[in-house]
Structures are given as structure tokens and as C-alpha cells.
Design an enzyme around this catalytic site. Structure first.
Site, PDB file in Angstrom:
ATOM      1  N   LYS A  84       0.825  -1.202   0.000  1.00  0.00           N
ATOM      2  CA  LYS A  84       0.000   0.000   0.000  1.00  0.00           C
ATOM      3  C   LYS A  84       0.869   1.266   0.000  1.00  0.00           C
ATOM      4  CE  LYS A  84      -3.844  -2.273   2.391  1.00  0.00           C
ATOM      5  NZ  LYS A  84      -4.758  -2.180   3.546  1.00  0.00           N
ATOM      6  N   TYR A  88     -12.455  -2.895  -4.284  1.00  0.00           N
ATOM      7  CA  TYR A  88     -13.108  -2.833  -2.969  1.00  0.00           C
ATOM      8  C   TYR A  88     -14.629  -2.825  -3.071  1.00  0.00           C
ATOM      9  CZ  TYR A  88      -8.537  -1.787  -0.899  1.00  0.00           C
ATOM     10  OH  TYR A  88      -7.237  -1.846  -0.480  1.00  0.00           O
ATOM     11  N   ASN A 108      -1.953  -0.256   6.760  1.00  0.00           N
ATOM     12  CA  ASN A 108      -1.338  -1.414   7.397  1.00  0.00           C
ATOM     13  C   ASN A 108      -0.403  -2.143   6.427  1.00  0.00           C
ATOM     14  OD1 ASN A 108      -3.228  -2.631   5.742  1.00  0.00           O
ATOM     15  ND2 ASN A 108      -4.405  -3.558   7.396  1.00  0.00           N
ATOM     16  N   HIS A 111      -1.853  -5.649   1.419  1.00  0.00           N
ATOM     17  CA  HIS A 111      -3.116  -6.365   1.195  1.00  0.00           C
ATOM     18  C   HIS A 111      -2.749  -7.718   0.615  1.00  0.00           C
ATOM     19  CE1 HIS A 111      -6.970  -7.558  -0.531  1.00  0.00           C
ATOM     20  NE2 HIS A 111      -6.292  -7.856  -1.618  1.00  0.00           N
ATOM     21  N   GLU A 150      -9.180 -10.417  -8.044  1.00  0.00           N
ATOM     22  CA  GLU A 150      -8.268  -9.287  -7.849  1.00  0.00           C
ATOM     23  C   GLU A 150      -7.130  -9.289  -8.869  1.00  0.00           C
ATOM     24  OE1 GLU A 150      -9.094  -9.008  -3.031  1.00  0.00           O
ATOM     25  OE2 GLU A 150      -7.148  -9.745  -3.739  1.00  0.00           O
TER      26      GLU A 150
END
Length: 141
Positions: free
Chosen positions: A12, A52, A119, A122, A133
Site C-alpha cells: 500500500k 473494494y 497497514n 493487502h 483481484e
């Protein structure tokens, strides 16, 4: 038994910004997974809406998309035996404060009250989501 899988991993924007892409890739390769595709790219609102889609309408959706648009993302397709659950174990708990030492989030993550969004990584959570994905981020594969 050969349960070779593919999974999507995203480093990310916080991980890219902090210069952790190389360390994260090192850990993936040290675990024994192969890198099938690696691309540094800027996500688009359309790509993130597709990625998402199941979270649309939830309170964290808009801040998550905004965060994912805040800088480049390193998109990676990994391959290996049971790499979906293996990478999720390697990544650690979603909340960096409680993620176990030795995991990516446990060793490298920070918690500024933004654990859901910032975080570091992913990873796909199932073979179905991995296929979906990977198709979004790497339609050529």
C-alpha cells in the site's frame, strides 16, 4: 499434493512511501513464493471501486479509497503452495499494534489509529478473491 496457488499482494502507499517494498518482497521470496508479476502503479478511482466493491457503503470505504489514491501502490502476483494463507500469515494481523513479531505488520507496521487503511499490505483472502483481484490489477495474466 501440489496446491500451487496465485495471490494478489499490494504494498500500500504507506509501505511504498516508507521504502519498505524491497523488504516486503524479500520476505515473500524468503518464504519460498515466486513473483509472477510486479508493477509499481498509481491506482485509479475506477480500479479501486472494482477492487473494494464489497466494501462500498461501509464507513471505512471512502477513507480507504482516498488513502489508496495517496501514492503509488506496488502490485504483485505471487505463486506457491498455499500462498494465499501463507502470505496472510506472513502479513500478520490487520492491526499493526497486535500483529505478532516476525510478521510484516508486526515488525514494520505503525498504528496511528488508521489500522484498517494504513497497514502496509493487502493479500487476497481466498482463491476466488485472488482470481478476481488478479484480473483487476493484471488483466493480461
Amino acid at each position: 499434493m501440489t496446491d500451487v496457488q496465485r495471490s494478489l499482494v499490494l504494498v500500500k502507499p504507506d509501505g511504498v512511501r516508507r521504502g519498505l517494498s524491497g523488504e516486503i518482497l524479500r520476505r515473500i521470496e524468503a518464504k519460498g513464493y515466486a513473483l509472477a508479476a510486479v508493477e509499481l502503479r498509481d491506482a485509479t478511482p475506477e480500479l479501486l471501486a472494482e477492487h473494494y466493491a464489497e466494501h462500498e457503503g461501509k464507513p471505512f470505504y471512502a477513507p480507504l479509497v482516498e488513502f489508496m489514491l495517496s501514492g503509488p501502490v506496488l502490485a504483485v502476483v505471487i505463486e506457491g503452495q498455499r500462498c494465499i494463507e501463507g502470505f496472510r500469515s506472513l502479513a500478520g494481523a490487520t492491526d499493526p499494534t497486535v500483529a505478532a513479531p516476525g510478521t510484516i505488520r508486526g515488525d514494520l507496521g505503525r498504528d496511528w489509529g488508521l489500522a484498517v487503511q494504513q497497514n502496509l499490505v493487502h493479500g487476497s483472502d481466498s482463491e476466488e478473491s485472488a482470481a478476481r483481484e488478479i484480473g483487476i490489477w493484471f488483466p493480461q495474466l
